[in-house]
Design an enzyme around this catalytic site. Sequence first.
Site, PDB file in Angstrom:
ATOM      1  N   LYS A 201       2.662  11.214  -3.168  1.00  0.00           N
ATOM      2  CA  LYS A 201       1.639  10.540  -3.966  1.00  0.00           C
ATOM      3  C   LYS A 201       0.711  11.536  -4.658  1.00  0.00           C
ATOM      4  CE  LYS A 201      -1.867   6.895  -3.363  1.00  0.00           C
ATOM      5  NZ  LYS A 201      -2.379   5.929  -2.369  1.00  0.00           N
TER       6      LYS A 201
ATOM      7  N   GLU B 106      -7.321   0.549  -4.606  1.00  0.00           N
ATOM      8  CA  GLU B 106      -7.322   0.439  -3.147  1.00  0.00           C
ATOM      9  C   GLU B 106      -8.660  -0.043  -2.585  1.00  0.00           C
ATOM     10  OE1 GLU B 106      -6.002   4.327  -2.094  1.00  0.00           O
ATOM     11  OE2 GLU B 106      -3.937   3.953  -2.720  1.00  0.00           O
TER      12      GLU B 106
ATOM     13  N   ASP C 240       0.873  -1.164   0.000  1.00  0.00           N
ATOM     14  CA  ASP C 240       0.000   0.000   0.000  1.00  0.00           C
ATOM     15  C   ASP C 240       0.913   1.217   0.000  1.00  0.00           C
ATOM     16  OD1 ASP C 240      -1.762   2.055   0.386  1.00  0.00           O
ATOM     17  OD2 ASP C 240      -2.392   1.454   2.400  1.00  0.00           O
TER      18      ASP C 240
ATOM     19  N   ASP D  59     -13.056   5.217   1.114  1.00  0.00           N
ATOM     20  CA  ASP D  59     -11.609   5.215   1.318  1.00  0.00           C
ATOM     21  C   ASP D  59     -11.091   6.653   1.367  1.00  0.00           C
ATOM     22  OD1 ASP D  59      -8.887   4.952   1.278  1.00  0.00           O
ATOM     23  OD2 ASP D  59      -8.788   3.634  -0.457  1.00  0.00           O
TER      24      ASP D  59
END
Length: 639
Positions: free
Chosen positions: A80, A182, A18, A204
């Site tokens: 990210k 994800e 992850d 999420d």
Amino acid sequence: MLLDIFDPKAAPRAIGIDLGTTNSIVAYVRDGAPAALTTCDGAPLLPSVVHYAKSGAIMVGRAAKAQLTREPERTIASVKRFMGRDARDPETKRLGAHRFAEPANEAEARSVRFDVGRPANVTPVEVSAEILKSLKQSAIDQLRGVGGAVITVPAYFDDAQRQATKDAGRLAGLEVLRLLNEPTAAALAYGLDQKQNGLFAVYDLGGGTFDVTILLLEDGVFQVKASGGDSALGGDDMDRAIAEGLLEQMGASRESPAEVVALALSAARELKHALTDAPEASIELPAKGGHNIVAKLTRVQLDDLILPLLERTGKACRRALRDAGVETKALDGVILVGGSTKVLRVQSYVAELFGKPPRCELDPELVVAYGAALQADLLTRDDGDVLLLDVLPLSLGIETMGGGVDKILPRNTTIPTGARATFTTYADNQTGFELHVVQGERELAADCRSLARFSLRGIPPMPAGMARLEVELSVDENSLLKVSARETTTGISQEIAVQPSYGLTDDDVERMLIEALDFGEEDLERRRLVEARVEGERLLLATNKGLSADADLLEASERAAVDQALAQLASAIASATTASPVQAAIDLLDHVTHDWAGRRMNRAVAQAIAGKSLNDIEKTVEHAAGVDAHVARHRGDTA
């Protein structure tokens, strides 16, 4: 301590990663169950922070995070959020302590570059690769080998962001088995753990991205019914909202030195985490004038600060439910994913939004890595019985003549997938095609996002409508697009992998989906007008060409009617604002030329069969019928 007894004959273990905005995790499967590995920090969570020291050393994790307030210009956090982004993207200019390098040319402007005080600037791909290298080394130390990795990405990452993630994996020396969304990873972890079937919403909310997925779990098949989200919304935005107030109390602003801004952001995160367990928290901070202040924040104040952010997630959730064609009462549960869902107001907001308390039996910070590990294990075993079906977040298509869009792969199509469409030439003796690949929900190419342009040349001159161009769009399991085009009569072909130079901003995503709804009827009418004009222009050309060759077959009264209909059609094409007048003029010209077209066909057949045998005549008729059927089947043109 090693987690497994080392077996020198055992194959290297596949791992799941992850790669998070705030923290990253590496996990593997042991005895059928996922487990997180210890990182270099001695804990499962590795802060996604990289520090480039003056000595040349590179630090990752907690040691790097400690440098955020000391040398923020050499320390990269939340990288990210910059994956696959253009240097000119507004996201690069938001509140933060990064020092961005000015692009020297257009090529450099296509990627964010960080100035970390080194001779060469670093890109988000390189920074992410350092995080992945650290995770890989941790896995090697504990598993004595790594046999490939599944890396997770937000469901709303576009082609450029996914490709950047894959490049980072390769740069880190990993064999990237697959990029996994994800929310799908989290659902995989829950599905195998709970052995449940049903319809779930996966909410999420991580450090830098938000995803919502409506997922059907049924008999070993995990099918994404719809997905949505915001690639620039997460816990970082909460921190920034808190930091704005802290900077004001300190007598500073977002334009203050990077060290001050980084300190405010660090304090904001500390206060946010403290409010999970206490109704009020405080922290001591330096202020203007050389004295210290005690900044306080209550849970109620935090709730007020983050509510606008939560409402943005609510819009995405409602849109995903609408796309999936389900109501909240039809859901069997809501799964929480991401560290930001530990904020109490987030949990209560989700309960209000979906009308049921969310599930969080598994640690929301670890569940994505667990799912990635399970998928990695399945990909390296022959007995895997779980099927993951992700979907396209936006439609993919080709611009047609006049500026319309032929949507070859519609939004929410299950991937991997592929589809073909056939087009023809618009003009006589056309020797090439210009292909324009677009992404979006609008009816006209100008309102969609341009992905790629390329040409197919070398086609022999033919009458309009005779050449056949077969275009195939295919999307692999990592959501990466490949476009191929082939002219069927010559076999001339071209193929490209579509890798856009930068990604969608949050405004782009919001605009592309909402405008498709807001302007749906208007777009459809505009497309009808464009298509009617193209058809009208085609008919004008064909009729004028016919007059040049066979005008003698028209009687005087017929010629006057044809000329009048031609003028009416030309006028409608030039001035009409809707499709109806153009279509009416097309119908009129079709009507007045109907008998003449029959006489032209008779002449053409008579000329074709003169002096030929019966077999030759039959072949000629079959050929004419085939050409006529071909023209009837394939009416589209490429731009």
